[in-house]
Design an enzyme around this catalytic site. Structure first.
Site, PDB file in Angstrom:
ATOM      1  N   HIS A 283       0.832  -1.192   0.000  1.00  0.00           N
ATOM      2  CA  HIS A 283       0.000   0.000   0.000  1.00  0.00           C
ATOM      3  C   HIS A 283       0.869   1.244   0.000  1.00  0.00           C
ATOM      4  CE1 HIS A 283       0.843  -0.944   4.229  1.00  0.00           C
ATOM      5  NE2 HIS A 283       0.778   0.362   4.455  1.00  0.00           N
TER       6      HIS A 283
ATOM      7  N   CYS B 186       1.800   3.703  11.940  1.00  0.00           N
ATOM      8  CA  CYS B 186       2.774   3.204  10.969  1.00  0.00           C
ATOM      9  C   CYS B 186       3.129   4.344  10.022  1.00  0.00           C
ATOM     10  CB  CYS B 186       2.229   1.998  10.198  1.00  0.00           C
ATOM     11  SG  CYS B 186       0.832   2.357   9.117  1.00  0.00           S
TER      12      CYS B 186
END
Length: 696
Positions: A65, A207
């Site tokens: 991603h 993250c």
């Protein structure tokens, strides 16, 4: 807004053998749907994200991603690999692959949908249904949430020809299990049913991208908490922002779990509690261990440092495992980063003062005593004197913010005091560095002393500033001030005496440093060295030559990449050609970072080429005797440069050298996939500046 995933974005028989091939296969479906505008650019962004941390998760899941400017709207593509593909997970290859594409400015609503998917991937019924689903339409509906895992399993069973009686029992059981696994726990009911209050944990997950791992770790921790009978409340600090935990919830918590790969925002809220601090993937892969670990710390009475000795700005932004050398560099760069705006403002004002008022403007009387509105000399003197006042702050600001980087706000007072003393005793830039480090060290030492509770309130306001300023002042005036001042004078005399070959070699060295990491630590060291030389009211001629060489060399990499994409466009991807247009402006403005996209994509060819051109420019600038009083500005301060035409010639020579080298080096390699070969029709179009995307 289109649906985030449709049947066209699903491949139930993904035949790719590597994660790069899998990402390309799924991305091609996005391109076909018009969701991705530049395949090569998007795949480069996916690869850059993958390089930060593998995206494979335990349980056979891969979630490549990224956020990319080449994505038009938030999009999901799903592939199911019969053979499995290695995405770096500890338990082996992944057979369920999600490619998540988010625009650079994705809105909160879509990011919330993405986070919902991340949580679903922690649900075994959901992943089992994905493995069993028989058609792309059902798979897309399942991911969207239009059908439940039980309904998807029912459709799969029907497609296989299984009897409804056989499928009904397990389906009902699965539905019940799914409902049970996703139903939110009722904390109040659990408290009433339990004999004692359960252990309470607050957690933060984050993250680098803030799209998937953040929410997966949150779901994993919450699920493990339910299984262990522990109340877990999670704050997800993702791309959609974050909602702060209620202070009352934090106050009532028995422990803290921080699962993050980027700095936790407002970390001081959790000071004084048992804390486990790990990477975000640990929160996904071993949540039960983290819960057990924080409970064990609570039982042993282990606590984090209280807020009074909180982590410094550098600690909050870095890894707790960093060595002292890394932290020292960050402390110094903290001071330099705050100093540079004063250098830029003061230097430009002084340079403009000379340009308007002439070279004798430094001898003009104070504008408080003599200022004539209609005389240019008065305006030049005004600018010069304002710039001189800005320069008076340089050393105190440098020292103050080095101390701030070490010890937070308590370090500011002794840091500024030490910097001011350094200025008064002519210890200069070196004295400012020493004063800042000493001030930060003294404050940290004072903070480690055990203080009675009754005195803690006056420590940051009275005791720490008083004691630390006295200690720093004593050391700077009596102990180390004179040796540092002598060293500063020696360095200044050495620079002033540089002529001929020595000056040229220094220019080449500074040029290499400016182009080595394109705005990184080595680049900043060279820039700080140059700005320190002109950060005085009357810099030497050699110091101004060094500043000119540094700025000239820093302009070379982006200008060279811009020129290379113009003259040999077929050697670059469409995304790089677009970046090349912006690099013209960035290079002309002395923003070396404009070459970073090219270096990131091909460092072995771009960086050596840039360094060669930078060395040529730095050496020629020193040889031509070009001088510069302003620390920034690029071509916009050329009128303030001594020997401007030769200066521009030095830049042009370096740009030509770098351009020629990068073109030759790139021309020697085999054409990358998706890039037209030399002599092809597409290559010719690219050579003429065509903006049409190249077929992959």
């Amino acid at each position: 807004m289109s649906e985030m995933i449709t049947a066209d974005l699903v491949d139930l028989d993904l035949s790719a053998e590597s994660k790069e091939a899998a990402a390309r296969a799924l991305a091609e479906r996005m391109v076909a749907k018009g969701r991705v505008t530049d395949l090569a650019g998007f795949l480069a962004d996916v690869a850059a994200r993958e390089a930060q941390m593998p995206t494979g998760l335990d349980g056979g899941i891969g979630i490549p991603h990224c956020r990319s400017e080449h994505v038009t709207e938030p999009t999901l593509a799903f592939g199911r690999s019969p053979a499995g593909i290695d995405f770096g997970a500890a338990d082996g290859p992944a057979d369920l692959i999600f490619l998540i594409a988010a625009p650079a400015g994705a809105d909160d609503a879509h990011l919330t949908i993405l986070s919902s998917l991340a949580r679903q991937l922690m649900n075994a019924e959901f992943t089992d249904a994905l493995r069993a689903v028989a058609d792309a339409e059902t798979a897309a509906a399942l991911v969207r949430g239009d059908v439940t895992p039980a309904e998807a399993a029912e459709r799969a069973a029907a497609a296989e020809g299984a009897g409804q009686d056989t499928a009904a029992a397990p389906t009902a059981a699965s539905a019940g299990a799914a409902a049970g696994s996703t139903a939110p726990a009722d904390p109040e009911a659990e408290v009433e049913a339990a004999e004692a209050r359960p252990f309470r944990i607050v957690a933060v997950t984050s993250c680098p991208t803030g799209i998937a791992h953040t929410y997966m770790a949150a779901e994993s921790l919450e699920k493990a908490g339910r299984e262990a009978g522990v109340e877990v409340t999670v704050e997800t600090q993702g791309s959609a922002g974050f909602t702060r935990l209620d202070p009352a919830v934090i106050a009532a918590a028995d422990g803290v779990v921080l699962a993050h790969d980027v700095p936790v925002r407002e970390k001081d809220r959790f000071a004084g509690k048992p804390t486990v601090d790990v990477g975000v993937k640990a929160g996904i892969n071993r949540p039960a261990e983290l819960i057990s670990e924080v409970r064990a710390k609570a039982e042993r009475g282990e606590r984090t440092a209280p807020a009074g000795a909180a982590a410094t700005p550098v600690d909050r932004a870095g890894d707790s495992t960093e060595g002292y050398g890394t932290k020292l560099r960050k402390w110094l760069m903290s001071g330099v980063s705050y100093m540079v705006p004063f250098v830029a403002a003061g230097g430009l004002l002084i340079a403009l003062g000379f340009a308007i008022g002439g070279w004798t403007v430094n001898k003009a009387p104070s504008v408080m005593d003599h200022f004539v509105w209609t005389q240019s000399d008065s305006w030049g003197a005004l600018l010069f004197q304002i710039g001189g006042m800005a320069f008076n702050f340089l050393i105190p600001v440098l020292a103050g913010y080095i101390a701030y980087g070490m010890a937070d706000r308590p370090g500011l007072v002794p840091g500024f005091v030490g910097g001011a003393i350094s200025l008064s005793i002519n210890a200069g830039f070196l004295g400012g560095l020493a004063a800042g480090l000493i001030a930060g060290g003294v404050v940290l030492a004072i903070q480690r002393v055990r203080i009675p509770a009754v005195m803690r309130g006056i420590m940051p306001v009275v005791v720490i500033p008083l004691v630390s300023s006295a200690v720093v002042g004593f050391l700077m005036f009596v102990v180390i001030g004179k040796p540092i001042a002598a060293a500063q004078k020696g360095m200044t005399d050495w620079l002033s005496g540089l002529t001929g070959t020595n000056a040229v070699l220094l220019g080449a060295l500074l040029g290499l440093m400016m182009c080595f990491d394109l705005g990184g630590p080595v680049n900043k060291v060279a820039y700080a060295f140059a700005t320190a030389g002109i950060a005085v009211a009357a810099p030497s001629d050699s110091a101004m030559k060094i500043m000119a060489a540094v700025m000239a060399a820093g302009m070379v990499p982006p200008l060279a990449m811009a020129l290379a994409t113009t003259v040999r466009g077929r050697l670059f991807t469409p995304a790089e050609r677009e970046n090349g247009k912006a690099a013209w402006v960035l290079g002309a403005s002395f923003i070396t970072e404009g070459a970073i996209p090219f270096a990131a994509a091909d460092p072995l060819r771009v960086i050596p080429s840039a360094m060669a051109g930078g060395a040529v420019t730095g050496a020629l600038s020193m040889m031509f005797g070009a001088t510069l009083r302003a620390p920034h500005g690029g071509i916009f301060v050329v009128p303030l440069i001594g020997n401007p035409f030769l200066y521009l010639l030095a830049i042009a020579a370096g740009v030509c050298v770098s351009t020629a080298l990068v073109v030759v080096l790139k021309g020697m390699r085999r054409p990358a996939q998706g890039t037209p070969a030399a002599g092809s029709a597409e290559g010719a179009a690219a050579e003429k500046g065509s903006e049409q995307p190249v077929a992959a």
